[in-house]
Design an enzyme around this catalytic site. Structure first.
Site, short mmCIF file in Angstrom:
data_model
loop_
_atom_site.label_atom_id
_atom_site.label_comp_id
_atom_site.label_asym_id
_atom_site.label_seq_id
_atom_site.Cartn_x
_atom_site.Cartn_y
_atom_site.Cartn_z
N LYS A 1 0.86 -1.02 0.07
CA LYS A 1 -0.06 -0.08 0.07
C LYS A 1 0.93 1.33 0.21
O LYS A 1 0.61 2.11 -0.88
CB LYS A 1 -1.01 -0.03 1.11
N ARG B 1 11.13 -2.09 10.95
CA ARG B 1 10.17 -1.87 11.80
C ARG B 1 9.94 -2.89 12.90
O ARG B 1 9.99 -4.27 12.61
CB ARG B 1 8.60 -1.77 11.14
N ARG C 1 -0.58 -9.37 13.00
CA ARG C 1 -1.32 -8.43 12.18
C ARG C 1 -2.13 -8.82 10.94
O ARG C 1 -3.16 -8.19 10.66
CB ARG C 1 -0.20 -7.39 11.72
P1 AMP Z 1 0.67 0.36 8.81
O1 AMP Z 1 1.94 1.32 8.91
O2 AMP Z 1 -0.47 0.80 8.39
O3 AMP Z 1 0.98 -1.13 8.71
O4 AMP Z 1 0.15 0.56 10.32
C1 AMP Z 1 1.00 0.08 11.60
C2 AMP Z 1 0.17 -0.17 12.82
O5 AMP Z 1 -0.48 1.11 13.16
C3 AMP Z 1 -0.90 -0.97 12.55
O6 AMP Z 1 -0.80 -2.45 12.88
C4 AMP Z 1 -2.16 -0.65 13.63
O7 AMP Z 1 -1.53 -1.00 14.78
C5 AMP Z 1 -1.91 0.85 13.67
N1 AMP Z 1 -2.84 1.61 12.64
C6 AMP Z 1 -2.39 2.27 11.49
N2 AMP Z 1 -3.66 2.65 10.71
C7 AMP Z 1 -4.48 2.34 11.70
C8 AMP Z 1 -6.11 2.30 11.66
N3 AMP Z 1 -6.72 3.01 10.63
N4 AMP Z 1 -6.98 1.93 12.65
C9 AMP Z 1 -6.20 1.37 13.76
N5 AMP Z 1 -4.86 1.01 13.78
C10 AMP Z 1 -4.08 1.55 12.78
#
Ligand code: AMP
Length: 211
Positions: free
Chosen positions: A13, A155, A166
């Site tokens: 993404k 990360r 996740r």
């Molecule tokens: P990402 O970088 O999009 O993979 O997000 C990393 C982490 O941030 C996720 O595993 C969630 O813990 C948190 N996170 C990001 N976006 C959201 C969202 N829209 N709702 C809830 N948690 C989020």
């Protein structure tokens, strides 16, 4: 163009949203990047989000909804935007509807779980939001961001056990959004390819039908 990018963690993404952002000249809003920046700065938001992120769980809806509400009200989003990582649950999607934001398309990047787990072990990211892969998308200089010259890092939540958690969270809470947006007639699915450039081509051709 008002666009949502859906997909499992590691589906690509962030990489695709950067390319769409460049092509359409619209900002990409990544809730994950915003939360990580808050953790780095040690703000209250960061402190409250960290334990959820480390556990591979979703941060509470009201927290991320607040972030998005504020972002979408800013001038930079007037001509459109890409949401990368939001919404991630039905209540978040409903909140977006209630903000009166009519999305043009929801693009779901499809990648099988086992492929995701394999990919995540090679992911390297930068604090500026750029994302690389040691094999599929290496930076020009090993360990250094092409865009800002800072050091890349792994990360914490890319550890295999957390990735599995996740993925579980994704299937249980986020995947139902596909049916939610299919019902509205705005869901587009694109298969994530081995080569990043091939996925980008498929994404652009899918978006051409939305313009
Ligand atoms: P990402 O970088 O999009 O993979 O997000 C990393 C982490 O941030 C996720 O595993 C969630 O813990 C948190 N996170 C990001 N976006 C959201 C969202 N829209 N709702 C809830 N948690 C989020």
């Amino acid at each position: 163009m008002k666009l949502i990018l859906l997909g499992a963690p590691g589906a690509g993404k962030g990489t695709q949203s950067a390319r769409i952002s460049e092509k359409y000249n619209i900002p990409a809003i990544a809730t994950g990047d915003i939360l990580r920046a808050a953790i780095k700065e040690g703000t209250e938001l960061g402190k409250s989000a960290k334990s959820y992120i480390d556990a591979g769980k979703l941060v509470p809806d009201e927290v991320v909804i607040g972030i998005i509400r504020e972002k979408l009200a800013s001038d930079s989003c007037r001509n459109g935007f890409i949401l990368d990582g939001f919404p991630r649950s039905i209540p978040q999607a409903e909140a977006l509807d209630q903000m009166g934001v009519a999305m043009d398309a929801v693009l779901s990047l499809e990648v099988p779980d086992e492929k995701i787990i394999e990919r995540m072990s090679g992911r390297r990211v930068c604090h500026c939001g750029a994302s690389y892969h040691v094999v599929y998308l290496p930076p020009m200089q090993t360990g250094i961001c092409d865009k800002c010259g800072n050091k890349l890092y792994i990360r914490d939540d890319d550890a295999e056990e957390t990735v599995r958690k996740r993925l579980e969270t994704y299937h249980a809470q986020t995947e139902p959004l596909k049916a939610y947006y299919a019902k509205k007639g705005i869901l587009i699915t694109v298969e994530g390819q081995e080569e990043v450039a091939d996925t980008t081509r498929a994404v652009f051709s899918a978006l051409a039908s939305v313009e």
